[in-house]
Scaffold this active site. Structure first.
Site, PDB file in Angstrom:
ATOM      1  CG  MET A 224      -2.034  -1.081   1.058  1.00  0.00           C
ATOM      2  SD  MET A 224      -3.560  -0.709   1.949  1.00  0.00           S
ATOM      3  CE  MET A 224      -2.977  -0.656   3.626  1.00  0.00           C
TER       4      MET A 224
ATOM      5  CG  HIS B 282       8.765   0.027   5.823  1.00  0.00           C
ATOM      6  ND1 HIS B 282       9.070  -1.321   5.868  1.00  0.00           N
ATOM      7  CD2 HIS B 282       7.426   0.110   6.073  1.00  0.00           C
ATOM      8  CE1 HIS B 282       7.983  -2.012   6.153  1.00  0.00           C
ATOM      9  NE2 HIS B 282       6.965  -1.167   6.270  1.00  0.00           N
TER      10      HIS B 282
ATOM     11  CG  HIS C  72       7.237  -2.282   1.987  1.00  0.00           C
ATOM     12  ND1 HIS C  72       7.036  -1.138   2.715  1.00  0.00           N
ATOM     13  CD2 HIS C  72       6.062  -2.959   2.011  1.00  0.00           C
ATOM     14  CE1 HIS C  72       5.791  -1.116   3.162  1.00  0.00           C
ATOM     15  NE2 HIS C  72       5.172  -2.206   2.750  1.00  0.00           N
TER      16      HIS C  72
ATOM     17  CE  LYS D 151       3.744  -4.708   9.753  1.00  0.00           C
ATOM     18  NZ  LYS D 151       2.315  -4.393  10.059  1.00  0.00           N
TER      19      LYS D 151
END
Length: 283
Positions: A30, A34, A37, A152
């Site tokens: 989305m 960071h 990713h 996560k």
């Protein structure tokens, strides 16, 4: 680095590369990218010739409209960050809502064999219908060989595996370890919205998870949960929404431990108005 805003463009580009027998990985995001990713993207590049990174804030998976409005949108910065990984092997798909939903911004309804009703599903009505809708749509458009998701969002990862299984989608789902800040906080796009005092307090979440893991070796799930609840009841800034120890396959809360099953602890915490989630393998 090419950025495609419509499905016709990305499909045409992918077909041209696939004509050369190149393999494709996909990392759905989305945005507000960071280092977590980037780890997914790097793993995807190690295992495929090309990678599609989708950047799309999906409206149908937000039960809180305020959260949708405030969600960070940083496309230019995201593209710059991806260019530090590769300038030639990554395609960015950043569609509009109209391109994805074609004027009907509603979720498809899914049956994930009950996985959708646990944990996040209890607190975020319709969330996993929204997740299933957008991921299925991306898989139909991109047709990746492999797709990469972080642990996560372990419940989401489990549900996407179920989506692929039930709809016979020809893609391999790859789960990737949680990437953390040096202080232990699980990396999240929402972390950028944390006020300084809450950012300082947030590592308490992972610290508590690690201690809960230690306690689970000798204590029951109920006793560990009670201990976690007491820790957050004493915390001045962080508000516990839930802490659950669950079977990793069914995601149902454990009632009695078994040496034959694998368990994971899941947590959701509010830091001011920012909702943070995390989890840890227990055995």
């Amino acid at each position: 680095m090419e950025v495609y805003k419509d499905k016709q463009g990305i499909i045409k580009a992918i077909e041209a590369f696939k004509a050369k027998k190149l393999t494709f990985g996909m990392v759905p995001t989305m945005g507000a990218l960071h280092q977590g990713h980037l780890q997914l993207v790097k793993k995807a590049l190690n295992e495929n010739d090309m990678v599609v990174v989708s950047i799309f804030v999906n409206p149908t998976q937000f039960d809180n409209k305020n959260d949708l409005v405030k969600y960070p949108r940083t496309l230019d910065a995201d593209v710059s960050l991806l260019q530090t990984v590769s300038t030639s092997k990554i395609l960015v798909y950043a569609p509009t809502v109209k391109d994805i939903y074609e004027g009907k911004t509603v979720s498809q309804e899914f049956d994930f064999d009950g996985l959708e009703f646990e944990m996040e599903g209890r607190f975020r009505k319709g969330h996993f219908d929204g997740v299933g809708t957008i991921v299925k749509r991306f898989f139909e458009i991109v047709k990746p060989h492999k797709a990469y998701f972080g642990e996560k969002d372990f419940q989401q990862l489990t549900i996407i595996k179920k989506l692929v299984e039930k709809y016979h989608i020809p893609v391999t789902i790859v789960g990737c370890k949680i990437h953390r800040e040096t202080n232990g906080l699980a990396m999240s796009s929402r972390n950028t919205r944390l006020k300084p005092e809450y950012k300082d307090a947030a590592p308490f979440i992972y610290k508590t998870l690690k201690t809960a893991k230690e306690k689970f070796g000798t204590k029951s799930a109920g006793k560990v949960s009670e201990w976690v609840e007491r820790q957050f009841a004493k915390h001045e800034l962080l508000q516990l929404e839930y802490f659950i120890i669950a079977d990793v396959k069914t995601l149902k809360p454990v009632k009695r431990k078994s040496n034959k099953k694998a368990y994971r602890a899941f947590i959701a915490v509010y830091a001011d108005d920012i909702r943070l989630i995390d989890n840890i393998a227990l055995n």
